[in-house]
Design an enzyme around this catalytic site. Structure first.
Site, PDB file in Angstrom:
ATOM      1  N   VAL A  45       0.828  -1.207   0.000  1.00 19.31           N
ATOM      2  CA  VAL A  45       0.000   0.000   0.000  1.00 19.31           C
ATOM      3  C   VAL A  45       0.865   1.262   0.000  1.00 19.31           C
ATOM      4  O   VAL A  45       0.681   2.170  -0.812  1.00 19.31           O
ATOM      5  CB  VAL A  45      -0.953  -0.011   1.224  1.00 19.31           C
ATOM      6  CG1 VAL A  45      -1.706   1.304   1.340  1.00 19.31           C
ATOM      7  CG2 VAL A  45      -1.923  -1.170   1.116  1.00 19.31           C
ATOM      8  N   LYS A  72      15.682  -2.520   2.843  1.00 16.19           N
ATOM      9  CA  LYS A  72      14.645  -2.284   1.836  1.00 16.19           C
ATOM     10  C   LYS A  72      14.835  -0.894   1.200  1.00 16.19           C
ATOM     11  O   LYS A  72      14.740  -0.732  -0.015  1.00 16.19           O
ATOM     12  CB  LYS A  72      13.286  -2.356   2.533  1.00 16.19           C
ATOM     13  CG  LYS A  72      12.127  -2.631   1.631  1.00 16.19           C
ATOM     14  CD  LYS A  72      10.909  -2.755   2.525  1.00 16.19           C
ATOM     15  CE  LYS A  72       9.702  -3.257   1.854  1.00 16.19           C
ATOM     16  NZ  LYS A  72       8.556  -3.273   2.756  1.00 16.19           N
ATOM     17  N   GLU A 189      -7.795   2.634   1.353  1.00 14.86           N
ATOM     18  CA  GLU A 189      -7.357   2.335  -0.019  1.00 14.86           C
ATOM     19  C   GLU A 189      -8.123   1.115  -0.516  1.00 14.86           C
ATOM     20  O   GLU A 189      -8.550   0.284   0.278  1.00 14.86           O
ATOM     21  CB  GLU A 189      -5.840   2.108  -0.063  1.00 14.86           C
ATOM     22  CG  GLU A 189      -5.285   1.079   0.920  1.00 14.86           C
ATOM     23  CD  GLU A 189      -5.493  -0.343   0.498  1.00 14.86           C
ATOM     24  OE1 GLU A 189      -5.628  -0.590  -0.707  1.00 14.86           O
ATOM     25  OE2 GLU A 189      -5.530  -1.230   1.384  1.00 14.86           O
ATOM     26  N   PHE A 190      -8.271   1.043  -1.842  1.00 19.50           N
ATOM     27  CA  PHE A 190      -9.009  -0.085  -2.431  1.00 19.50           C
ATOM     28  C   PHE A 190      -8.166  -0.738  -3.521  1.00 19.50           C
ATOM     29  O   PHE A 190      -8.670  -1.104  -4.586  1.00 19.50           O
ATOM     30  CB  PHE A 190     -10.348   0.411  -2.999  1.00 19.50           C
ATOM     31  CG  PHE A 190     -11.193   1.160  -1.995  1.00 19.50           C
ATOM     32  CD1 PHE A 190     -11.859   0.488  -0.982  1.00 19.50           C
ATOM     33  CD2 PHE A 190     -11.287   2.545  -2.042  1.00 19.50           C
ATOM     34  CE1 PHE A 190     -12.627   1.176  -0.045  1.00 19.50           C
ATOM     35  CE2 PHE A 190     -12.052   3.244  -1.107  1.00 19.50           C
ATOM     36  CZ  PHE A 190     -12.719   2.559  -0.108  1.00 19.50           C
ATOM     37  N   GLU A 193      -3.701  -6.159  -5.287  1.00 19.68           N
ATOM     38  CA  GLU A 193      -2.331  -6.504  -5.631  1.00 19.68           C
ATOM     39  C   GLU A 193      -2.275  -6.949  -7.086  1.00 19.68           C
ATOM     40  O   GLU A 193      -3.190  -7.611  -7.571  1.00 19.68           O
ATOM     41  CB  GLU A 193      -1.819  -7.629  -4.724  1.00 19.68           C
ATOM     42  CG  GLU A 193      -1.563  -7.133  -3.325  1.00 19.68           C
ATOM     43  CD  GLU A 193      -1.131  -8.240  -2.389  1.00 19.68           C
ATOM     44  OE1 GLU A 193      -0.630  -9.272  -2.860  1.00 19.68           O
ATOM     45  OE2 GLU A 193      -1.307  -8.058  -1.176  1.00 19.68           O
ATOM     46  N   CYS A 301      -5.941  -9.136   2.406  1.00 22.59           N
ATOM     47  CA  CYS A 301      -7.086  -8.342   2.889  1.00 22.59           C
ATOM     48  C   CYS A 301      -8.343  -9.141   3.198  1.00 22.59           C
ATOM     49  O   CYS A 301      -8.838  -9.095   4.321  1.00 22.59           O
ATOM     50  CB  CYS A 301      -7.424  -7.256   1.881  1.00 22.59           C
ATOM     51  SG  CYS A 301      -6.134  -6.039   1.742  1.00 22.59           S
ATOM     52  N   LYS A 361      -3.268 -15.407  -6.040  1.00 21.10           N
ATOM     53  CA  LYS A 361      -3.943 -15.167  -7.327  1.00 21.10           C
ATOM     54  C   LYS A 361      -2.849 -14.872  -8.354  1.00 21.10           C
ATOM     55  O   LYS A 361      -1.660 -14.796  -7.989  1.00 21.10           O
ATOM     56  CB  LYS A 361      -4.916 -13.992  -7.223  1.00 21.10           C
ATOM     57  CG  LYS A 361      -4.238 -12.664  -6.896  1.00 21.10           C
ATOM     58  CD  LYS A 361      -5.210 -11.500  -6.986  1.00 21.10           C
ATOM     59  CE  LYS A 361      -4.474 -10.176  -6.813  1.00 21.10           C
ATOM     60  NZ  LYS A 361      -5.340  -9.020  -6.953  1.00 21.10           N
ATOM     61  N   ARG A 368       0.311 -14.810   0.947  1.00 22.20           N
ATOM     62  CA  ARG A 368      -0.463 -14.768   2.194  1.00 22.20           C
ATOM     63  C   ARG A 368      -1.864 -15.368   1.989  1.00 22.20           C
ATOM     64  O   ARG A 368      -2.568 -15.013   1.070  1.00 22.20           O
ATOM     65  CB  ARG A 368      -0.574 -13.326   2.708  1.00 22.20           C
ATOM     66  CG  ARG A 368       0.708 -12.874   3.407  1.00 22.20           C
ATOM     67  CD  ARG A 368       0.640 -11.429   3.814  1.00 22.20           C
ATOM     68  NE  ARG A 368       0.777 -10.534   2.682  1.00 22.20           N
ATOM     69  CZ  ARG A 368       0.763  -9.202   2.765  1.00 22.20           C
ATOM     70  NH1 ARG A 368       0.609  -8.622   3.940  1.00 22.20           N
ATOM     71  NH2 ARG A 368       0.911  -8.460   1.687  1.00 22.20           N
TER      72      ARG A 368
HETATM   73  C1  UDX Z   1      -8.653  -7.043  -2.258  1.00 24.51           C
HETATM   74  C2  UDX Z   1      -9.676  -5.995  -2.709  1.00 24.51           C
HETATM   75  O1  UDX Z   1     -10.125  -6.326  -4.027  1.00 24.51           O
HETATM   76  C3  UDX Z   1      -9.056  -4.596  -2.682  1.00 24.51           C
HETATM   77  O2  UDX Z   1     -10.056  -3.643  -3.017  1.00 24.51           O
HETATM   78  C4  UDX Z   1      -8.534  -4.333  -1.274  1.00 24.51           C
HETATM   79  O3  UDX Z   1      -7.911  -3.064  -1.220  1.00 24.51           O
HETATM   80  C5  UDX Z   1      -7.543  -5.416  -0.868  1.00 24.51           C
HETATM   81  O4  UDX Z   1      -8.173  -6.702  -0.973  1.00 24.51           O
HETATM   82  P1  UDX Z   1      -6.548  -8.294  -3.309  1.00 24.51           P
HETATM   83  O5  UDX Z   1      -6.479  -9.028  -2.022  1.00 24.51           O
HETATM   84  O6  UDX Z   1      -5.307  -7.726  -3.874  1.00 24.51           O
HETATM   85  O7  UDX Z   1      -7.587  -7.071  -3.205  1.00 24.51           O
HETATM   86  O8  UDX Z   1      -7.111  -9.304  -4.395  1.00 24.51           O
HETATM   87  P2  UDX Z   1      -8.454  -9.481  -5.227  1.00 24.51           P
HETATM   88  O9  UDX Z   1      -8.147  -9.286  -6.651  1.00 24.51           O
HETATM   89  O10 UDX Z   1      -9.566  -8.726  -4.665  1.00 24.51           O
HETATM   90  O11 UDX Z   1      -8.690 -11.042  -4.991  1.00 24.51           O
HETATM   91  C6  UDX Z   1      -8.941 -11.561  -3.695  1.00 24.51           C
HETATM   92  C7  UDX Z   1      -9.157 -13.049  -3.773  1.00 24.51           C
HETATM   93  O12 UDX Z   1     -10.358 -13.348  -4.451  1.00 24.51           O
HETATM   94  C8  UDX Z   1      -8.069 -13.806  -4.524  1.00 24.51           C
HETATM   95  O13 UDX Z   1      -7.798 -15.007  -3.845  1.00 24.51           O
HETATM   96  C9  UDX Z   1      -8.686 -14.082  -5.888  1.00 24.51           C
HETATM   97  O14 UDX Z   1      -8.151 -15.206  -6.515  1.00 24.51           O
HETATM   98  C10 UDX Z   1     -10.136 -14.272  -5.512  1.00 24.51           C
HETATM   99  N1  UDX Z   1     -11.056 -13.971  -6.611  1.00 24.51           N
HETATM  100  C11 UDX Z   1     -11.227 -12.702  -7.059  1.00 24.51           C
HETATM  101  C12 UDX Z   1     -11.825 -15.006  -7.159  1.00 24.51           C
HETATM  102  O15 UDX Z   1     -11.696 -16.158  -6.762  1.00 24.51           O
HETATM  103  N2  UDX Z   1     -12.733 -14.688  -8.135  1.00 24.51           N
HETATM  104  C13 UDX Z   1     -12.922 -13.438  -8.603  1.00 24.51           C
HETATM  105  O16 UDX Z   1     -13.791 -13.243  -9.478  1.00 24.51           O
HETATM  106  C14 UDX Z   1     -12.134 -12.408  -8.049  1.00 24.51           C
END
Ligand code: UDX
Length: 473
Positions: A45, A72, A189-190, A193, A301, A361, A368
């Site tokens: 972030v 770092k 923040e939204f 990653e 998250c 993902k 994590r």
């Molecule tokens: C999430 C939120 O989207 C973001 O707004 C917040 O700030 C942080 O948390 P992130 O953890 O980076 O972001 O990943 P994200 O793309 O949201 O995916 C989260 C999980 O859901 C992953 O394990 C991903 O594989 C899974 N996922 C996502 C699905 O299984 N299907 C989908 O359609 C979307």
């Protein structure tokens, strides 16, 4: 000149340059033309926010990214980005040369020079759902010790338990700080990653939680390029802004657990999940985003924010039964890849299982809460030989599982395996040559937890192919 002497001289020159650079920007966002923003924490972030703010801001705004981790910071100053994040390196390089971005571990100096201090340190959740605020409190203490006469705006980006911002004055008061020397803002923040830079630059909303008019003006200045583009700028109280963050992530978790369960129902009833998500997603009240079934949600998250919110709600004696169910459904989902494999191959002892995708993902190196972790643990327990490949996350996974086989390509992992499990949808996995795979594997068994391969092609090459939600195409 000896290298030791040269390094020392270079380090002194760097420090002098940093000091003179910082001293030239000692302004507030109201009374001076120059503004300095200091970000505490250079994780996903902090680093993305700092680099992007530097990029969108005019030349007279300087961003200092500060971290207690000296190693770092040294890497960052040498243009080495410690995380895998698309477009980040380019933005960092550009803004270092624009002299709008700087990295330092001299945190007191970075705070003293700042008009706006953004806290972006980690607030991990322990297994009981309680947020560990030790880094956050330590950041507050350092800020308190380095406040100056000019009022600083303290912006909280870290996700914190509901009500935390209202407690900050009492925390700062312990250090005999004048209440006039700071204003508090919660600004969630939204960022996702892997697409964090894109998410920052194309944000769909900016949320500001504060009781201070001065802080609102300052935040408007910070986000002016987005306000110019008519991006909604929502101002509320700090508690509501804290809840916005939790509500957003918890709703996303609900949506995923829901669609995962519908996919599991499709498996049992021969329904087709792809058509179902398409048709359901066309309802604008639902929308097609975040509706892809998978091996269970992970990351930094969603798992921690669902656990944290249910824990907070319990404290207030408010039942959050939908979120409890989403967490439970996600635990089940993470067991599903092995369950599907065992349906095809009941005895896995002594077999070789290849796994493609170790991060939680695609497009990230973050492991994590990755579904790969419980899967590998179980496969190890059941005495299978495990071969893995991930384009970015293998170094991170080696810290947890040093003894499994890490391969340099997908095909290396697949070669002579008895089964393949696909956990993430990296582009390169979608382009696998199925004919080649059919010649490489000892047994043609694939469990595809992201539905990225073609069922028709699988049938052509006589694979036993398990999908999620009875993927037909
Ligand atoms: C999430 C939120 O989207 C973001 O707004 C917040 O700030 C942080 O948390 P992130 O953890 O980076 O972001 O990943 P994200 O793309 O949201 O995916 C989260 C999980 O859901 C992953 O394990 C991903 O594989 C899974 N996922 C996502 C699905 O299984 N299907 C989908 O359609 C979307």
């Amino acid at each position: 000149m000896s290298s030791q002497y040269r390094n020392k001289t270079e380090s002194i020159v760097k420090k002098i340059l940093l000091l003179s650079w910082l001293l030239s920007f000692t302004a507030t966002c109201f009374t001076h033309t120059n503004t300095t923003i200091t970000i505490l924490g250079t994780g996903y972030v902090g680093l993305v926010t700092g680099a992007c703010l530097a990029d969108i801001s005019p030349n007279n705004t300087k961003v200092i990214c500060a971290d207690i981790d000296e190693k770092k910071i040294r890497h960052l100053n040498n243009n080495h980005i410690p995380i895998y994040e698309k477009d980040l390196e380019e933005i960092v390089t550009r803004n270092i040369s624009r002299e709008t971005l700087l990295f330092t571990y001299n945190i007191p100096m970075a705070i003293q020079q700042a008009d706006i201090v953004i806290i972006a340190v980690g607030t991990p959740t322990n297994n009981d759902g309680v947020s560990d605020l030790s880094y956050f409190k330590s950041a507050l203490k350092t800020i308190a010790q380095n406040l100056t006469e000019t009022t600083k705006i303290i912006v909280i980006k870290s996700t914190v338990p509901i009500g935390t911002c209202n407690k900050i004055p009492a925390i700062l008061d312990r250090y005999n700080v004048s209440p006039k020397s700071y204003k508090i803002v919660f600004n969630p923040e939204f960022l996702r990653e892997g697409t964090a830079v894109q998410d920052f630059m194309n944000t769909d909303r900016i949320v500001i939680g504060t009781k201070s008019k001065k802080a609102i003006e300052c935040m408007k200045m910070l986000y002016q390029p987005f306000i110019d583009k008519q991006i909604p700028f929502i101002v509320t109280d700090p508690t509501s802004a804290e809840i916005v963050k939790y509500a957003s992530n918890n709703f996303l978790a609900l949506k995923l657990s829901f669609i995962n369960e519908i996919a599991n129902l499709c498996d049992a009833t021969n329904g087709d999940i792809a058509t179902i998500t398409q048709a359901v997603g066309l309802d604008p009240r639902i929308n097609p985003h975040f509706l892809q079934p998978g091996p269970g949600f992970g990351g930094s998250c969603l798992p921690k924010d669902t656990l944290a919110l249910t824990t907070i709600a319990k404290k207030y004696k408010v039942p959050l039964q939908t979120i409890d169910a989403a967490i439970k459904a996600n635990k089940y989902q993470k067991k599903l890849s092995l369950k599907k494999l065992k349906t095809i191959m009941p005895n896995i002892e002594g077999k070789t299982v290849a796994i493609l995708g170790l991060a939680f993902k695609a497009d990230t190196d973050d492991i994590r809460y990755s579904p790969a972790i419980p899967l590998i643990k179980k496969l190890v327990k059941q005495k299978t030989k495990i071969k893995v490949y991930d384009p970015a996350a293998m170094e991170n996974m080696k810290h947890i599982f040093p003894d499994i086989t890490y391969c340099s390509t997908s095909y290396d992992a697949i070669k002579e395996s008895d089964a393949l499990i696909i956990l993430t949808d990296w582009q390169e996995f979608k382009q696998l040559d199925i004919e080649k795979i059919s010649t490489l594997m000892s047994e043609k068994i694939i469990v595809d937890m992201r539905n990225i391969l073609s069922t028709k092609e699988m049938n052509t090459f006589l694979f036993r192919y398990a999908t999620i939600g009875n993927h037909q195409y």
